[in-house]
Design a protein around this motif. Structure first.
Motif, short mmCIF file in Angstrom:
data_model
loop_
_atom_site.label_atom_id
_atom_site.label_comp_id
_atom_site.label_asym_id
_atom_site.label_seq_id
_atom_site.Cartn_x
_atom_site.Cartn_y
_atom_site.Cartn_z
N ARG A 1 4.77 25.33 11.93
CA ARG A 1 4.88 24.81 10.55
C ARG A 1 3.72 25.25 9.66
O ARG A 1 3.67 24.88 8.48
N THR A 2 2.81 26.05 10.18
CA THR A 2 1.62 26.43 9.42
C THR A 2 1.99 27.11 8.11
O THR A 2 2.83 28.02 8.08
N GLY A 3 1.36 26.68 7.03
CA GLY A 3 1.54 27.33 5.73
C GLY A 3 2.75 26.88 4.96
O GLY A 3 2.98 27.35 3.84
N MET A 4 3.55 25.96 5.49
CA MET A 4 4.75 25.51 4.79
C MET A 4 4.41 24.48 3.72
O MET A 4 3.58 23.61 3.93
N VAL A 5 5.10 24.58 2.61
CA VAL A 5 5.08 23.56 1.56
C VAL A 5 6.40 22.82 1.66
O VAL A 5 7.47 23.43 1.58
N VAL A 6 6.35 21.51 1.87
CA VAL A 6 7.57 20.72 2.03
C VAL A 6 7.63 19.69 0.91
O VAL A 6 6.65 18.98 0.65
N THR A 7 8.78 19.62 0.26
CA THR A 7 8.97 18.61 -0.78
C THR A 7 10.23 17.81 -0.46
O THR A 7 11.15 18.32 0.18
N GLU A 8 10.24 16.56 -0.88
CA GLU A 8 11.37 15.67 -0.61
C GLU A 8 11.98 15.19 -1.91
O GLU A 8 11.28 14.92 -2.89
N LEU A 9 13.30 15.07 -1.91
CA LEU A 9 14.04 14.56 -3.05
C LEU A 9 15.05 13.54 -2.53
O LEU A 9 15.42 13.58 -1.36
N GLN A 10 15.49 12.65 -3.39
CA GLN A 10 16.48 11.66 -2.99
C GLN A 10 17.75 11.88 -3.79
O GLN A 10 17.71 12.04 -5.01
N THR A 11 18.89 11.91 -3.10
CA THR A 11 20.19 12.01 -3.75
C THR A 11 21.06 10.87 -3.26
O THR A 11 20.73 10.18 -2.29
N ASP A 12 22.21 10.69 -3.90
CA ASP A 12 23.09 9.61 -3.45
C ASP A 12 23.75 9.92 -2.12
O ASP A 12 24.34 9.04 -1.49
N ALA A 13 23.66 11.17 -1.65
CA ALA A 13 24.18 11.52 -0.33
C ALA A 13 23.13 11.33 0.75
O ALA A 13 23.44 11.35 1.94
N GLY A 14 21.87 11.14 0.35
CA GLY A 14 20.79 10.97 1.32
C GLY A 14 19.58 11.80 0.94
O GLY A 14 19.58 12.51 -0.08
N PRO A 15 18.53 11.75 1.74
CA PRO A 15 17.32 12.50 1.43
C PRO A 15 17.52 14.01 1.59
O PRO A 15 18.26 14.47 2.45
N VAL A 16 16.84 14.75 0.72
CA VAL A 16 16.85 16.21 0.75
C VAL A 16 15.41 16.68 0.98
O VAL A 16 14.47 16.13 0.40
N ALA A 17 15.25 17.67 1.83
CA ALA A 17 13.93 18.28 2.03
C ALA A 17 14.05 19.78 1.79
O ALA A 17 15.04 20.41 2.18
N VAL A 18 13.05 20.33 1.14
CA VAL A 18 12.95 21.77 0.91
C VAL A 18 11.63 22.24 1.49
O VAL A 18 10.57 21.67 1.18
N ALA A 19 11.70 23.24 2.34
CA ALA A 19 10.50 23.83 2.94
C ALA A 19 10.38 25.28 2.51
O ALA A 19 11.36 26.02 2.57
N TRP A 20 9.20 25.65 2.09
CA TRP A 20 8.97 27.03 1.63
C TRP A 20 7.66 27.54 2.21
O TRP A 20 6.69 26.78 2.35
N ARG A 21 7.67 28.81 2.56
CA ARG A 21 6.44 29.44 3.04
C ARG A 21 6.30 30.79 2.36
O ARG A 21 7.25 31.55 2.24
N ALA A 22 5.09 31.09 1.91
CA ALA A 22 4.82 32.34 1.21
C ALA A 22 5.02 33.52 2.14
O ALA A 22 5.00 33.38 3.37
N PRO A 23 5.25 34.72 1.58
CA PRO A 23 5.36 35.90 2.41
C PRO A 23 4.12 36.07 3.30
O PRO A 23 3.03 35.63 2.95
N ALA A 24 4.30 36.69 4.43
CA ALA A 24 3.21 36.81 5.42
C ALA A 24 1.98 37.45 4.82
O ALA A 24 0.86 36.99 5.03
N GLN A 25 2.13 38.49 4.02
CA GLN A 25 0.98 39.18 3.44
C GLN A 25 0.23 38.27 2.48
O GLN A 25 -0.99 38.20 2.50
N ALA A 26 1.04 37.53 1.65
CA ALA A 26 0.39 36.64 0.70
C ALA A 26 -0.31 35.50 1.42
O ALA A 26 -1.41 35.08 1.04
N ALA A 27 0.35 35.00 2.48
CA ALA A 27 -0.25 33.88 3.22
C ALA A 27 -1.54 34.30 3.90
O ALA A 27 -2.53 33.58 3.93
N SER A 28 -1.54 35.51 4.47
CA SER A 28 -2.75 35.97 5.16
C SER A 28 -3.82 36.40 4.20
O SER A 28 -4.99 36.44 4.54
N GLY A 29 -3.41 36.73 2.98
CA GLY A 29 -4.41 37.16 2.00
C GLY A 29 -5.06 36.01 1.33
O GLY A 29 -6.06 36.15 0.67
#
Length: 214
Positions: A186-214
């Motif tokens: 999970r290293t380097g991930m940005v996780v955000t949570e949202l609530q909808t009437d169907a239930g919780p939503v999670a979005v996980a994003w991680r920068a490209p490897a070069q950007a993350a290492s830079g």
């Protein structure tokens, strides 16, 4: 994206500043079919059409030129005129009459929406859900459920499971027991949570490897 049997109403998901300009995400609420049944294939077609309509202006093409290719065990692939769009990553999830999708050209993304595992009358222990949580959730996520009871436990479980699935999709990993996942996945991930009437939503994003290492 022919063969549409359901109508979906798209609505952008409000993402935090860390993801804005990097991730595009949308919820698609399905109109109820006359039978009251929402076939998964029909839902997929409605979501694929919503994706095409949302991304066509950005890609400078007609929505009909865009399609989504399902791939067993892999993330869906965005196509233009039948050709895979290099550098684009797409993630889709369904719960009841709602679907959510996210895409990025900047790194990796995963999205998940989760309904509750039961109802107010469900005996969570008898159904085995705490055992599932202990096996599959990461230790910090499982610990967040400690002390919760009844519907609070179900809501907490749905939230943590949505986070887990979104992170696994972002990492390109299949669902396995927690102890079998590679260290630091999970290293380097940005996780955000949202609530909808169907239930919780999670979005996980991680920068490209070069950007993350830079």
């Amino acid at each position: 994206m022919a063969g549409l049997a359901l109508t979906g109403t798209p609505q952008p998901l409000a993402l935090p500043p860390a993801l804005q300009g990097r991730v595009r995400a949308q919820a698609v609420r399905m109109a109820a079919a006359a039978s009251g049944v929402l076939p998964r294939e029909a839902m997929r077609e409605a979501v694929y059409r919503a994706i095409g309509e949302a991304l066509a202006p950005q890609l400078g093409c007609a929505p009909a030129q865009l399609a989504v290719q399902r791939r067993a065990g892999q993330a869906p692939q965005l196509l233009r005129n039948g050709q895979a769009l290099a550098g684009w990553q797409l993630s889709i999830s369904y719960a009841d009459a709602m679907a959510v999708w996210a895409c990025t050209q900047h790194g990796c993304v995963g999205i998940d929406v989760q309904g509750l595992p039961g109802s107010a009358s469900t005996d969570i222990d008898a159904a085995g859900w705490p055992a599932v949580a202990a096996l599959y959730l990461e230790p910090d996520a499982a610990a967040a459920l400690t002390g919760l009871q009844r519907m609070d436990w179900q809501r907490g479980f749905a939230r943590q499971w949505a986070r887990l699935e979104a992170q696994l999709k972002c990492a390109g990993l299949a669902l396995t027991e927690a102890e079998d996942r590679p260290a630091g996945w999970r290293t380097g991930m940005v996780v955000t949570e949202l609530q909808t009437d169907a239930g919780p939503v999670a979005v996980a994003w991680r920068a490209p490897a070069q950007a993350a290492s830079g």
